[in-house]
Design a protein around this motif. Sequence first.
Motif, PDB file in Angstrom:
ATOM      1  N   GLU A   1      62.482 -44.768  35.911  1.00 52.54           N
ATOM      2  CA  GLU A   1      62.598 -43.521  36.674  1.00 52.54           C
ATOM      3  C   GLU A   1      61.895 -42.416  35.895  1.00 52.54           C
ATOM      4  N   PHE A   2      61.082 -41.611  36.597  1.00 53.91           N
ATOM      5  CA  PHE A   2      60.347 -40.523  35.955  1.00 53.91           C
ATOM      6  C   PHE A   2      61.018 -39.199  36.305  1.00 53.91           C
ATOM      7  N   ALA A   3      61.461 -38.458  35.296  1.00 52.06           N
ATOM      8  CA  ALA A   3      62.083 -37.146  35.492  1.00 52.06           C
ATOM      9  C   ALA A   3      61.133 -36.079  34.959  1.00 52.06           C
ATOM     10  N   ALA A   4      60.630 -35.234  35.841  1.00 50.66           N
ATOM     11  CA  ALA A   4      59.697 -34.174  35.469  1.00 50.66           C
ATOM     12  C   ALA A   4      60.416 -32.838  35.475  1.00 50.66           C
ATOM     13  N   PHE A   5      60.202 -32.056  34.429  1.00 57.91           N
ATOM     14  CA  PHE A   5      60.842 -30.754  34.295  1.00 57.91           C
ATOM     15  C   PHE A   5      59.783 -29.667  34.218  1.00 57.91           C
ATOM     16  N   GLY A   6      60.166 -28.460  34.588  1.00 49.44           N
ATOM     17  CA  GLY A   6      59.283 -27.313  34.475  1.00 49.44           C
ATOM     18  C   GLY A   6      59.056 -26.930  33.028  1.00 49.44           C
ATOM     19  N   PRO A   7      58.393 -25.789  32.793  1.00 43.27           N
ATOM     20  CA  PRO A   7      58.081 -25.383  31.421  1.00 43.27           C
ATOM     21  C   PRO A   7      59.324 -25.250  30.553  1.00 43.27           C
ATOM     22  N   VAL A   8      59.195 -25.717  29.329  1.00 43.48           N
ATOM     23  CA  VAL A   8      60.268 -25.628  28.333  1.00 43.48           C
ATOM     24  C   VAL A   8      59.696 -24.996  27.079  1.00 43.48           C
ATOM     25  N   SER A   9      60.228 -23.808  26.700  1.00 47.09           N
ATOM     26  CA  SER A   9      59.801 -23.134  25.482  1.00 47.09           C
ATOM     27  C   SER A   9      58.282 -22.957  25.511  1.00 47.09           C
ATOM     28  N   PRO A  10      57.633 -22.640  24.384  1.00 49.64           N
ATOM     29  CA  PRO A  10      56.178 -22.508  24.405  1.00 49.64           C
ATOM     30  C   PRO A  10      55.473 -23.842  24.591  1.00 49.64           C
ATOM     31  N   ASP A  11      56.135 -24.939  24.214  1.00 51.13           N
ATOM     32  CA  ASP A  11      55.531 -26.264  24.293  1.00 51.13           C
ATOM     33  C   ASP A  11      56.583 -27.251  24.780  1.00 51.13           C
ATOM     34  N   GLY A  12      56.369 -27.797  25.959  1.00 52.10           N
ATOM     35  CA  GLY A  12      57.336 -28.715  26.534  1.00 52.10           C
ATOM     36  C   GLY A  12      57.494 -30.020  25.786  1.00 52.10           C
ATOM     37  N   HIS A  13      56.666 -30.237  24.774  1.00 51.99           N
ATOM     38  CA  HIS A  13      56.836 -31.433  23.950  1.00 51.99           C
ATOM     39  C   HIS A  13      58.182 -31.395  23.220  1.00 51.99           C
ATOM     40  N   GLY A  14      58.737 -30.190  23.089  1.00 56.35           N
ATOM     41  CA  GLY A  14      60.049 -30.030  22.467  1.00 56.35           C
ATOM     42  C   GLY A  14      61.190 -30.148  23.450  1.00 56.35           C
ATOM     43  N   LEU A  15      60.995 -30.854  24.544  1.00 60.47           N
ATOM     44  CA  LEU A  15      62.023 -30.986  25.575  1.00 60.47           C
ATOM     45  C   LEU A  15      63.359 -31.452  25.011  1.00 60.47           C
ATOM     46  N   LEU A  16      63.352 -32.436  24.141  1.00 56.57           N
ATOM     47  CA  LEU A  16      64.605 -32.977  23.619  1.00 56.57           C
ATOM     48  C   LEU A  16      65.400 -31.908  22.889  1.00 56.57           C
ATOM     49  N   ALA A  17      64.747 -31.130  22.043  1.00 58.31           N
ATOM     50  CA  ALA A  17      65.434 -30.130  21.242  1.00 58.31           C
ATOM     51  C   ALA A  17      65.718 -28.852  22.008  1.00 58.31           C
ATOM     52  N   LYS A  18      64.819 -28.460  22.915  1.00 53.94           N
ATOM     53  CA  LYS A  18      64.896 -27.147  23.552  1.00 53.94           C
ATOM     54  C   LYS A  18      65.378 -27.178  24.997  1.00 53.94           C
ATOM     55  N   GLY A  19      65.446 -28.340  25.603  1.00 60.63           N
ATOM     56  CA  GLY A  19      65.705 -28.383  27.041  1.00 60.63           C
ATOM     57  C   GLY A  19      66.987 -29.063  27.455  1.00 60.63           C
ATOM     58  N   MET A  20      68.009 -29.019  26.613  1.00 63.50           N
ATOM     59  CA  MET A  20      69.239 -29.744  26.939  1.00 63.50           C
ATOM     60  C   MET A  20      69.842 -29.351  28.288  1.00 63.50           C
TER      61      MET A  20
END
Length: 359
Positions: A232-251
């Motif tokens: 399953e693919f879950a796509a999220f909008g922008p997270v912080s300055p860089d969405g690569h930090g989704l795990l840390a910044k996008g809880m």
Amino acid sequence: MATELFETVVKLPVTVQPLYGGAHQGEMVLTHFKPQGDGPFPAVVMQHGRDGNQRATPARYRYTDVVRYWVRRGVAVFVPTRVGYGDSGMTVDPEFTGDCDKKNYDVAAAATNVQTLATIDFATKQPWVLPNKVLVMGQSMGGFATVVAMGAKHPSVVAGINFAGGGGGDPVNRKANPCGYHRLANTFEKAGKANGGSTPMLWLYAENDNYWGADIPRKWHQAYTGAGGKAEFAAFGPVSPDGHGLLAKGMPLWRPVLDQFIATLGISPPKATGAPPASGFAAIDDASKLPRVRQDVKDTGYPRFLNADLPRAMAIGPKGEWAFFSGDNVIQRSLDRCAQTAKTACKLYAVDDNVVWMD
């Protein structure tokens, strides 16, 4: 050491084959954590990312915020620091995949698989781990390691969770254009074909990921699922300055999605005891509806509540006083703390994922 998480460090012998030179025998540092009690518990293997220029730090990966997420759900966590990083030794770099236009991601896949499987075998030998209920999870290069581990089809693995997984990224010089992404797609295709859809996966990416961009992860997903993998693919909008930090910044974004995914595996999120039913006053993520509080609470305070894990509760006083807690006995603690400031009784605004406020 996080004693409340029963943090323990061991070393496991592993043999990896780098791109150049002979096989390397090393010792992989493994940090593990467990919930209170004797278990047996489900377990998750948490694979870390990669910075080719900073492989010395951290000396040992721990991911304590991620650990607390899992431990609250009754899951033990095993965090390997792979060979080539930190205290596991940097004599070789078995995840080096060659020059940008000649990437060999199969080499990295083989190296990470050796260490993922060694971690799983160690975990399932512990008397407090359920030997038939192991999840693999990873961030960035650890997400890559998670996807390719599905191709190994370890009999204990019931699911994989890929956070912003990939390889060859450079957010400065090649923003959203990772090296050899077609070659990586081929490696994922092999994993999907080998797994054959027998193990469910959840892939989570933010659209402003400066390493991969928004489109390339979907191509990787198509390569994996097109070959037979189930994800399953879950796509999220922008997270912080860089969405690569989704795990840390996008809880606040990923936690409900991940909770729903693991619920299908019989792993339930914790809930506040004695919570009143949802009132319908507002959506949980709509800060504009908060009554009585100052604007700065809506702008900065309430997002901190939303970023807290379950169980959680927030209370508001008659003049905009407020307090929230996450953890044990959250309803009473939030009401008591708010009342200390207000000098009178407060009311619950939200508990867990529900607004319970009655106007």
